[in-house]
Design a protein around this motif. Structure first.
Motif, mmCIF file in Angstrom:
data_model
loop_
_atom_site.group_PDB
_atom_site.id
_atom_site.type_symbol
_atom_site.label_atom_id
_atom_site.label_comp_id
_atom_site.label_asym_id
_atom_site.label_seq_id
_atom_site.Cartn_x
_atom_site.Cartn_y
_atom_site.Cartn_z
ATOM 1 N N ASP A 10 -35.625 -0.736 -75.886
ATOM 2 C CA ASP A 10 -35.553 0.724 -75.988
ATOM 3 C C ASP A 10 -35.652 1.385 -74.621
ATOM 4 N N VAL A 11 -35.992 0.641 -73.597
ATOM 5 C CA VAL A 11 -35.996 1.010 -72.185
ATOM 6 C C VAL A 11 -37.064 2.034 -71.801
ATOM 7 N N SER A 12 -37.062 3.218 -72.418
ATOM 8 C CA SER A 12 -38.013 4.247 -72.004
ATOM 9 C C SER A 12 -38.241 5.264 -73.115
ATOM 10 N N LEU A 13 -39.295 6.046 -72.949
ATOM 11 C CA LEU A 13 -39.561 7.127 -73.882
ATOM 12 C C LEU A 13 -38.501 8.221 -73.762
ATOM 13 N N TYR A 14 -37.833 8.294 -72.606
ATOM 14 C CA TYR A 14 -36.720 9.240 -72.448
ATOM 15 C C TYR A 14 -35.629 8.904 -73.474
ATOM 16 N N HIS A 15 -35.302 7.621 -73.544
ATOM 17 C CA HIS A 15 -34.269 7.165 -74.476
ATOM 18 C C HIS A 15 -34.695 7.405 -75.917
ATOM 19 N N VAL A 16 -35.941 7.078 -76.246
ATOM 20 C CA VAL A 16 -36.449 7.284 -77.604
ATOM 21 C C VAL A 16 -36.413 8.777 -77.960
ATOM 22 N N ALA A 17 -36.848 9.637 -77.034
ATOM 23 C CA ALA A 17 -36.843 11.080 -77.286
ATOM 24 C C ALA A 17 -35.421 11.615 -77.449
ATOM 25 N N ALA A 18 -34.504 11.123 -76.648
ATOM 26 C CA ALA A 18 -33.112 11.562 -76.770
ATOM 27 C C ALA A 18 -32.544 11.172 -78.126
ATOM 28 N N THR A 19 -32.884 9.973 -78.575
ATOM 29 C CA THR A 19 -32.376 9.478 -79.852
ATOM 30 C C THR A 19 -33.043 10.147 -81.044
ATOM 31 N N ARG A 20 -34.366 10.282 -80.993
ATOM 32 C CA ARG A 20 -35.123 10.760 -82.152
ATOM 33 C C ARG A 20 -35.360 12.266 -82.170
ATOM 34 N N LEU A 21 -35.452 12.900 -80.979
ATOM 35 C CA LEU A 21 -35.745 14.332 -80.904
ATOM 36 C C LEU A 21 -34.573 15.152 -80.365
ATOM 37 N N ALA A 24 -34.173 14.328 -74.364
ATOM 38 C CA ALA A 24 -34.885 13.336 -73.567
ATOM 39 C C ALA A 24 -36.080 13.913 -72.826
ATOM 40 N N SER A 25 -36.017 15.207 -72.480
ATOM 41 C CA SER A 25 -37.124 15.810 -71.726
ATOM 42 C C SER A 25 -38.377 15.993 -72.577
ATOM 43 N N GLN A 26 -38.278 15.745 -73.873
ATOM 44 C CA GLN A 26 -39.460 15.851 -74.727
ATOM 45 C C GLN A 26 -40.181 14.507 -74.890
ATOM 46 N N TRP A 27 -39.931 13.576 -73.979
ATOM 47 C CA TRP A 27 -40.603 12.284 -74.016
ATOM 48 C C TRP A 27 -42.113 12.448 -73.979
ATOM 49 N N LEU A 33 -48.742 11.887 -78.177
ATOM 50 C CA LEU A 33 -49.093 11.488 -79.531
ATOM 51 C C LEU A 33 -49.601 10.048 -79.599
ATOM 52 N N ASN A 34 -49.113 9.201 -78.688
ATOM 53 C CA ASN A 34 -49.451 7.785 -78.707
ATOM 54 C C ASN A 34 -50.403 7.358 -77.593
ATOM 55 N N GLY A 35 -50.896 8.310 -76.798
ATOM 56 C CA GLY A 35 -51.827 7.975 -75.720
ATOM 57 C C GLY A 35 -51.195 7.160 -74.607
ATOM 58 N N VAL A 36 -49.937 7.441 -74.328
ATOM 59 C CA VAL A 36 -49.182 6.721 -73.300
ATOM 60 C C VAL A 36 -48.973 7.646 -72.112
ATOM 61 N N THR A 37 -49.029 7.098 -70.891
ATOM 62 C CA THR A 37 -48.794 7.932 -69.711
ATOM 63 C C THR A 37 -47.505 7.570 -68.976
ATOM 64 N N ASP A 38 -46.990 6.367 -69.196
ATOM 65 C CA ASP A 38 -45.796 5.904 -68.501
ATOM 66 C C ASP A 38 -44.626 5.842 -69.486
ATOM 67 N N PRO A 39 -43.522 6.510 -69.201
ATOM 68 C CA PRO A 39 -42.390 6.479 -70.124
ATOM 69 C C PRO A 39 -41.641 5.142 -70.150
#
Length: 68
Positions: A10-21, A24-27, A33-39
């Motif tokens: 899935d590479v990054s939260l940018y990609h996940v946010a672009a796909t799901r939300l 991408a800037s809403q990563w 929500l998941n307590g993550v600091t690194d995308p």
């Protein structure tokens, strides 16, 4: 809110946010929500669950309080 399985593919939260939300800037919403600091997700050794917030149509510019 939904929970999905993510992997290094899935590479990054940018990609996940672009796909799901659809933004991408809403990563940061997924990270918060998941307590993550690194995308970056390329370090994941195996699939892990990740909570995905609902699409928020009022957040059309990414990070709240930041204007261009």
């Amino acid at each position: 809110m939904q929970t999905i399985q993510v992997t290094a593919a899935d590479v990054s939260l940018y990609h996940v946010a672009a796909t799901r939300l659809n933004d991408a800037s809403q990563w940061w919403r997924i990270a918060q929500l998941n307590g993550v600091t690194d995308p970056d997700l390329t370090w994941l050794p195996s699939p892990v669950p990740l909570q995905i917030p609902s699409v928020d149509p009022t957040l059309n510019s990414g990070v709240p309080g930041l204007t261009s």
